[in-house]
Design an enzyme around this catalytic site. Structure first.
Site, PDB file in Angstrom:
ATOM      1  CE  LYS A 119     -42.803 -65.777 -32.302  1.00  0.00           C
ATOM      2  NZ  LYS A 119     -42.994 -63.879 -32.212  1.00  0.00           N
ATOM      3  CB  ALA A 128     -37.801 -53.455 -36.412  1.00  0.00           C
ATOM      4  CG  HIS A 155     -39.272 -67.426 -30.599  1.00  0.00           C
ATOM      5  ND1 HIS A 155     -38.823 -67.501 -31.342  1.00  0.00           N
ATOM      6  CD2 HIS A 155     -39.331 -65.761 -30.351  1.00  0.00           C
ATOM      7  CE1 HIS A 155     -37.906 -66.009 -32.239  1.00  0.00           C
ATOM      8  NE2 HIS A 155     -37.974 -65.481 -30.980  1.00  0.00           N
TER       9      HIS A 155
HETATM   10  P1  NAD Z   1     -47.851 -60.620 -24.434  1.00  0.00           P
HETATM   11  O1  NAD Z   1     -48.505 -61.605 -25.277  1.00  0.00           O
HETATM   12  O2  NAD Z   1     -46.927 -60.889 -23.286  1.00  0.00           O
HETATM   13  O3  NAD Z   1     -47.847 -59.278 -24.309  1.00  0.00           O
HETATM   14  C1  NAD Z   1     -49.427 -58.592 -25.264  1.00  0.00           C
HETATM   15  C2  NAD Z   1     -49.356 -57.751 -24.463  1.00  0.00           C
HETATM   16  O4  NAD Z   1     -50.756 -57.340 -25.564  1.00  0.00           O
HETATM   17  C3  NAD Z   1     -50.572 -58.286 -23.313  1.00  0.00           C
HETATM   18  O5  NAD Z   1     -50.291 -57.885 -21.936  1.00  0.00           O
HETATM   19  C4  NAD Z   1     -52.113 -57.907 -23.796  1.00  0.00           C
HETATM   20  O6  NAD Z   1     -53.066 -57.832 -22.729  1.00  0.00           O
HETATM   21  C5  NAD Z   1     -51.700 -56.896 -24.474  1.00  0.00           C
HETATM   22  N1  NAD Z   1     -53.108 -56.376 -25.648  1.00  0.00           N
HETATM   23  C6  NAD Z   1     -53.896 -57.793 -25.954  1.00  0.00           C
HETATM   24  N2  NAD Z   1     -54.936 -57.236 -27.284  1.00  0.00           N
HETATM   25  C7  NAD Z   1     -54.522 -55.542 -27.087  1.00  0.00           C
HETATM   26  C8  NAD Z   1     -55.027 -54.658 -27.424  1.00  0.00           C
HETATM   27  N3  NAD Z   1     -56.160 -54.854 -27.872  1.00  0.00           N
HETATM   28  N4  NAD Z   1     -54.647 -53.451 -26.605  1.00  0.00           N
HETATM   29  C9  NAD Z   1     -53.817 -53.107 -26.058  1.00  0.00           C
HETATM   30  N5  NAD Z   1     -53.490 -54.152 -25.590  1.00  0.00           N
HETATM   31  C10 NAD Z   1     -53.322 -55.487 -26.151  1.00  0.00           C
HETATM   32  O7  NAD Z   1     -47.025 -60.689 -25.394  1.00  0.00           O
HETATM   33  P2  NAD Z   1     -44.977 -60.210 -25.977  1.00  0.00           P
HETATM   34  O8  NAD Z   1     -44.183 -61.739 -25.425  1.00  0.00           O
HETATM   35  O9  NAD Z   1     -44.504 -58.825 -24.540  1.00  0.00           O
HETATM   36  O10 NAD Z   1     -44.841 -59.880 -27.599  1.00  0.00           O
HETATM   37  C11 NAD Z   1     -45.793 -59.287 -27.805  1.00  0.00           C
HETATM   38  C12 NAD Z   1     -45.351 -59.348 -29.399  1.00  0.00           C
HETATM   39  O11 NAD Z   1     -44.397 -58.281 -29.870  1.00  0.00           O
HETATM   40  C13 NAD Z   1     -45.202 -60.353 -30.310  1.00  0.00           C
HETATM   41  O12 NAD Z   1     -45.909 -60.290 -31.989  1.00  0.00           O
HETATM   42  C14 NAD Z   1     -43.982 -60.933 -29.951  1.00  0.00           C
HETATM   43  O13 NAD Z   1     -43.937 -61.243 -31.587  1.00  0.00           O
HETATM   44  C15 NAD Z   1     -43.735 -59.559 -30.299  1.00  0.00           C
HETATM   45  N6  NAD Z   1     -42.248 -59.341 -29.790  1.00  0.00           N
HETATM   46  C16 NAD Z   1     -41.421 -58.518 -30.965  1.00  0.00           C
HETATM   47  C17 NAD Z   1     -39.813 -58.241 -30.592  1.00  0.00           C
HETATM   48  C18 NAD Z   1     -38.904 -57.627 -31.624  1.00  0.00           C
HETATM   49  O14 NAD Z   1     -37.486 -57.114 -31.367  1.00  0.00           O
HETATM   50  N7  NAD Z   1     -39.550 -56.581 -32.925  1.00  0.00           N
HETATM   51  C19 NAD Z   1     -39.744 -59.202 -29.481  1.00  0.00           C
HETATM   52  C20 NAD Z   1     -40.489 -59.435 -28.497  1.00  0.00           C
HETATM   53  C21 NAD Z   1     -41.766 -60.697 -29.172  1.00  0.00           C
END
Ligand code: NAD
Length: 254
Positions: A151, A115, A147
């Site tokens: 982002k 989602a 956002h």
């Molecule tokens: P963020 O950058 O704070 O966190 C991402 C994390 O992933 C980091 O800690 C990073 O080190 C880690 N990461 C990177 N490469 C990796 C790998 N190979 N293996 C494991 N971990 C790895 O980002 P965020 O704000 O937490 O958002 C993450 C994603 O979630 C984005 O794509 C965002 O758009 C999405 N998001 C979705 C929703 C939803 O409801 N679906 C809500 C908020 C954010």
């Protein structure tokens, strides 16, 4: 029985919120996290290097992986999930067509639920948008999202989902931002992405025509709303068989 979850991206904004939110619930336990950041634990949950995720899935034996990372990280974990027979809840956004196809292929062997937005309010907004666009034929449509300044993908995955929902009802072409001489065409929808501060997520669809303006909007006030929905999805997915699942099904199951 409690659902055991692993959290991919455990050290990130959403990963940490998922682990914190899980700690407050008694229907699931976060047993392990994966990240490329050098973090040992989050809220007492061990975090292992993402390159060791396959071994950790075998060791900790979770029912479902909850993933909030970047598309490459999600896709890097898919084979390990398939091998371990572990379900996958994907919150990560920004997949290209190949990435999306790879997730769909995995759903032949494990349950996958993806989602772009795990807020229940957004799901209701999407249903309302379907009704409004269907009923207000010919009204101009404009889509805005805002956002936080970290982002990376734009427009947001949720904005793209709203756009697809609109296009299911009406044949409109997106115009991303406008600049210079840019008269509005009848069959277009303007799409705008703003990045500022630590804004959790705002989306608005404006429908204007017939001397009136309808504004359908949603504002997430805390990341916990997404974490709560993703955890509801994980508990639900743990009881499902292989296949592609939508967050709508989780809400309708309540
Ligand atoms: P963020 O950058 O704070 O966190 C991402 C994390 O992933 C980091 O800690 C990073 O080190 C880690 N990461 C990177 N490469 C990796 C790998 N190979 N293996 C494991 N971990 C790895 O980002 P965020 O704000 O937490 O958002 C993450 C994603 O979630 C984005 O794509 C965002 O758009 C999405 N998001 C979705 C929703 C939803 O409801 N679906 C809500 C908020 C954010």
């Amino acid at each position: 029985m409690t659902t055991q979850i692993a959290v991919n991206g455990a050290a990130g904004r959403m990963g940490q919120t998922v682990i914190e939110t899980a700690a407050e619930r008694d229907d699931l336990d976060a047993v392990v996290g994966f990240d490329v950041n050098d973090v040992d634990e989050v809220e007492g949950v061990p975090v292992v290097d993402a390159t060791d995720a396959g071994d950790a899935l075998a060791e900790y034996d979770p029912d479902v992986v909850v993933d909030f990372t970047v598309p490459e990280a999600t896709l890097g974990l898919v084979d390990a999930c398939v091998e371990a027979g572990v379900g996958l809840v994907v919150g990560t956004t920004g997949f290209d067509d190949d990435g999306f196809d790879a997730l769909e292929a995995a759903s032949d062997e494990i349950p996958v639920l993806k989602a772009t937005n795990f807020s229940r309010g957004i799901q209701v907004l999407l249903r309302t948008i379907t009704e409004a666009v269907g009923a207000l034929d010919g009204y101009d449509l404009e889509l805005m999202e805002t956002h936080h300044n970290d982002k990376v993908d734009a427009p947001s995955g949720t904005a793209n989902t709203i756009l697809e929902t609109v296009q299911d009802e009406r044949d409109v072409e997106p115009v991303y931002g406008r600049e210079g001489h840019a008269p509005r065409e009848e069959d277009e929808i303007g799409v705008f992405a703003r990045r500022a501060g630590d804004i959790r997520g705002e989306h608005e669809l404006v429908l204007a025509g017939n001397d009136e303006v309808v504004s359908l909007s949603h504002r997430a006030e805390d990341r916990a709303v997404f974490a709560a929905g993703a955890l509801d999805a994980a508990v639900w997915l743990a009881e499902q068989g292989d296949g592609w699942h939508e967050f709508d099904e989780v809400i309708d199951a309540d």
